[in-house]
Design a protein around this motif. Structure first.
Motif, mmCIF file in Angstrom:
data_model
loop_
_atom_site.group_PDB
_atom_site.id
_atom_site.type_symbol
_atom_site.label_atom_id
_atom_site.label_comp_id
_atom_site.label_asym_id
_atom_site.label_seq_id
_atom_site.Cartn_x
_atom_site.Cartn_y
_atom_site.Cartn_z
ATOM 1 N N TRP A 79 -29.739 -14.316 -21.993
ATOM 2 C CA TRP A 79 -28.340 -14.279 -22.452
ATOM 3 C C TRP A 79 -28.032 -12.832 -22.830
ATOM 4 C CZ3 TRP A 79 -23.452 -14.975 -23.218
ATOM 5 C CH2 TRP A 79 -22.814 -14.748 -24.453
ATOM 6 N N LEU A 80 -27.170 -12.239 -22.034
ATOM 7 C CA LEU A 80 -26.781 -10.845 -22.240
ATOM 8 C C LEU A 80 -25.309 -10.840 -22.614
ATOM 9 C CD1 LEU A 80 -28.502 -9.361 -19.059
ATOM 10 C CD2 LEU A 80 -29.385 -9.338 -21.403
ATOM 11 N N ASP A 81 -25.011 -10.377 -23.811
ATOM 12 C CA ASP A 81 -23.633 -10.445 -24.276
ATOM 13 C C ASP A 81 -23.015 -9.056 -24.267
ATOM 14 O OD1 ASP A 81 -21.320 -11.538 -25.170
ATOM 15 O OD2 ASP A 81 -21.964 -11.796 -27.248
ATOM 16 N N GLY A 82 -21.910 -8.932 -23.550
ATOM 17 C CA GLY A 82 -21.176 -7.678 -23.508
ATOM 18 C C GLY A 82 -20.212 -7.559 -24.682
ATOM 19 N N SER A 83 -19.493 -6.467 -24.700
ATOM 20 C CA SER A 83 -18.384 -6.284 -25.641
ATOM 21 C C SER A 83 -17.371 -5.456 -24.867
ATOM 22 C CB SER A 83 -18.841 -5.566 -26.905
ATOM 23 O OG SER A 83 -17.746 -5.444 -27.808
ATOM 24 N N ALA A 84 -16.674 -6.151 -23.957
ATOM 25 C CA ALA A 84 -15.923 -5.462 -22.905
ATOM 26 C C ALA A 84 -14.423 -5.366 -23.178
ATOM 27 C CB ALA A 84 -16.166 -6.161 -21.569
ATOM 28 N N PHE A 85 -13.978 -5.837 -24.339
ATOM 29 C CA PHE A 85 -12.558 -5.728 -24.669
ATOM 30 C C PHE A 85 -12.367 -4.543 -25.612
ATOM 31 C CE2 PHE A 85 -12.957 -9.937 -23.023
ATOM 32 C CZ PHE A 85 -11.760 -10.165 -22.366
ATOM 33 N N ALA A 86 -11.869 -3.445 -25.037
ATOM 34 C CA ALA A 86 -11.756 -2.193 -25.791
ATOM 35 C C ALA A 86 -10.872 -2.372 -27.017
ATOM 36 C CB ALA A 86 -11.205 -1.100 -24.882
ATOM 37 N N ASN A 87 -9.862 -3.250 -26.907
ATOM 38 C CA ASN A 87 -8.952 -3.441 -28.036
ATOM 39 C C ASN A 87 -9.693 -3.931 -29.274
ATOM 40 O OD1 ASN A 87 -6.155 -3.691 -29.128
ATOM 41 N ND2 ASN A 87 -6.809 -5.821 -29.351
ATOM 42 N N HIS A 88 -10.650 -4.826 -29.073
ATOM 43 C CA HIS A 88 -11.430 -5.357 -30.198
ATOM 44 C C HIS A 88 -12.206 -4.231 -30.888
ATOM 45 C CE1 HIS A 88 -13.931 -8.040 -32.581
ATOM 46 N NE2 HIS A 88 -15.006 -7.479 -32.068
ATOM 47 N N GLY A 89 -12.890 -3.436 -30.089
ATOM 48 C CA GLY A 89 -13.661 -2.322 -30.647
ATOM 49 C C GLY A 89 -12.777 -1.330 -31.385
ATOM 50 N N ALA A 90 -11.626 -1.030 -30.786
ATOM 51 C CA ALA A 90 -10.726 -0.037 -31.394
ATOM 52 C C ALA A 90 -10.209 -0.525 -32.750
ATOM 53 C CB ALA A 90 -9.558 0.246 -30.450
ATOM 54 N N LEU A 91 -9.877 -1.819 -32.845
ATOM 55 C CA LEU A 91 -9.391 -2.369 -34.115
ATOM 56 C C LEU A 91 -10.475 -2.316 -35.192
ATOM 57 C CD1 LEU A 91 -7.391 -5.514 -32.917
ATOM 58 C CD2 LEU A 91 -6.443 -3.520 -34.108
ATOM 59 N N MET A 92 -11.704 -2.677 -34.807
ATOM 60 C CA MET A 92 -12.809 -2.686 -35.770
ATOM 61 C C MET A 92 -13.076 -1.266 -36.281
ATOM 62 S SD MET A 92 -13.444 -5.921 -35.777
ATOM 63 C CE MET A 92 -15.044 -6.325 -36.455
ATOM 64 N N GLN A 93 -13.038 -0.306 -35.351
ATOM 65 C CA GLN A 93 -13.295 1.087 -35.744
ATOM 66 C C GLN A 93 -12.225 1.603 -36.687
ATOM 67 O OE1 GLN A 93 -13.680 3.259 -32.059
ATOM 68 N NE2 GLN A 93 -15.341 1.899 -31.450
ATOM 69 N N LYS A 94 -10.967 1.285 -36.361
ATOM 70 C CA LYS A 94 -9.850 1.787 -37.165
ATOM 71 C C LYS A 94 -9.874 1.183 -38.573
ATOM 72 C CE LYS A 94 -4.846 2.473 -36.800
ATOM 73 N NZ LYS A 94 -3.645 2.142 -36.040
ATOM 74 N N ALA A 95 -10.121 -0.123 -38.627
ATOM 75 C CA ALA A 95 -10.095 -0.808 -39.920
ATOM 76 C C ALA A 95 -11.215 -0.334 -40.833
ATOM 77 C CB ALA A 95 -10.193 -2.314 -39.716
ATOM 78 N N PHE A 96 -12.404 -0.149 -40.256
ATOM 79 C CA PHE A 96 -13.575 0.148 -41.089
ATOM 80 C C PHE A 96 -13.965 1.623 -41.020
ATOM 81 C CE2 PHE A 96 -13.703 -4.386 -40.068
ATOM 82 C CZ PHE A 96 -13.663 -4.899 -41.348
#
Lengths: 324, 324
Positions: A79-96
């Protein structure tokens, strides 16, 4: 074609073909006892499934007992899990106020694959203090992929599409991520919707290796989000090529998209609490939505009418409570 | 008891019991076709193995064909690799001026478990430019471990001990580590020595969940290192408890120690090139030892006389060369 796995007392369950309306199922027969072995010989399976499909269309088969359906692959080798939605990453980075992750390559970790939870079973965790969260994702199942497979060639290795809830423990995740080693404690078993579908079942909603359907999430019966999979920064074929650069992938490998997320989150919401809390941080200076409590229910489906994948509908419970 | 797995055309191979001198083997019989299914019912297996052992002692069994031996578990559901030798981490940080990893918990990532390479097969990689390296490790195999298992209770779930070469690609590893997601491309399939042993076979060299034997590494017939497993900062029971905090572990889970490393490296050497290069950086300002080239051979064994685990002895080749 639509496939599901029914409980039969074995760890891998019994493979069944599901009717177009999702109501009835018929076993694939003794040559194809379960999906994990069938996926390695997919073209032969499809030929046999075409015959079973005619019988289903003619009204044969059992009414599906939803409570008896397992994850399509109750366990698999990888089971290889990506994180391919840039919007999700950008929100997490901005918030924290994190530094952006420096890479042009897909983000991917290897997670627990010896157990995928059934779509209607209770899901148990040791403590609410770990900040229990869900992540709505789409996933794909590959057949055998050779090392060095190109993204273009990878498309033909995508045999099935899944709807996944990647349960996540947010109090643990940042410390594990900081080590650089990825997540063990923060990523327990995922849950999977009961119906695994071949890409053609999606019609025009399967485009460029992306599942272009809204992923619907409800918590305790209330809408939480319905962003679509279109905004995926890498297609699933890109994720396969990334994973296969230095290793072959075994038949039955599941690759996940990561949390489905859209830039128009003010209209479509989110598919995890953590992202909603990040948006609240950005907009109001502090998070409002709590993580899950024992007794909460999480429901996921895809599309706008009847869900192609069936639905995940689970109650969160304390591990060790009432025999769990 | 000493177990091995012999090729028989199936993905999981045939389970055999190995004689005390490591020369002969006898199949465990139809109830125990392979180690992956046997590990789930270990006490019953040991009872049957005791009978087979008597027959082996009486001279029955085949002379073992080393070339027909696979990894004891040619595939399994879960491979969790620790990094429990503090000396290794400290050297890497000092040489490359990294910030120390901030955690009091064991370091651990989940790696590829759908294929473990046989101890004498060629190992193939796409390119030397990925900086091909080995890592000598000890590992353990668990039976079913419940979620929340304590370190103390974990000791009894350690059923077998392994010797592992965790092949690593050093040009890729730092970029993947920086994402926080752990390693996919930098960690292809591991190789495993042919004989898996029960902890009692180590006698006094199994102490506090540690394998207190020197791990011998040779490259192209020349000594490279022989540090012992005593200096492990966490015992294997601690690693099990860490992994099982939020998930059960399935029977057949392999947990690795990480690169075996001792503070007296000036006498005992290292078990990976990367660490030797770090020492060269610290002592001379620049690394001297090159990473591996195609055609190089790497040999690993454990102990001082005949290796309890047998040996890993492999040639590194280009993927795609001569049918590989």
């Amino acid at each position: 074609m639509r496939f599901a796995t029914r409980t039969n007392g074995t760890a891998d369950g019994e493979l069944i073909l599901v009717s177009a309306d999702g109501a009835r199922g018929l076993a694939l027969g003794t040559r194809w006892p379960n999906l994990l072995t069938a996926i390695a010989d997919w073209d032969a399976l499809l030929a046999d499934a075409a015959v079973i499909s005619t019988r289903l269309d003619a009204g044969e088969g059992d009414i599906l007992d939803q409570a008896a359906l397992l994850a399509p692959l109750p366990r698999t080798w990888q089971w290889l899990d990506g994180s391919a939605f840039a919007n999700h990453g950008a929100l997490m980075q901005k918030a924290f106020d994190h530094a952006p992750i420096e890479t042009n390559l897909p983000l991917m970790y290897q997670g627990m694959s010896h157990r995928f939870l059934a779509p209607s079973e209770d899901v148990t965790f040791p403590t609410e203090a770990d900040f229990i969260d869900f992540e709505g994702e789409f996933g794909i199942v590959t057949d055998d992929v050779p090392m060095g497979c190109s993204a273009q060639d990878a498309l033909k290795h995508i045999r099935l599409i899944l709807l996944i809830n990647d349960w996540s423990l947010r109090a643990v995740a940042p410390a594990e991520m900081k080590t650089g080693f990825g997540w063990i404690q923060a990523k327990p078993a995922c849950s999977v919707a009961p119906v695994a579908v071949t890409p053609d079942e999606l019609g025009d909603n399967w485009r460029d290796g992306r599942v272009c359907l809204p992923l619907q999430v409800e918590v305790n019966g209330t809408w939480f989000g319905h962003p679509a999979g279109d905004a995926m920064g890498f297609g699933f074929h890109d994720l396969i090529a990334h994973a296969a650069r230095t290793r072959p992938l075994s038949a039955g490998t599941i690759i996940g998209s990561g949390t489905v997320s859209n830039p128009n989150y003010d209209q479509v919401g989110s598919t995890c609490i953590s992202e909603r809390r990040a948006i609240e941080m950005i907009e109001h200076g502090h998070p409002v939505t709590p993580f899950l409590s024992f007794g909460d229910r999480v429901r996921m489906s895809a599309g706008t009418g009847d869900s192609l994948f069936g639905e995940i509908d689970q109650c969160v419970r304390a591990y060790g409570s009432a025999g769990l």
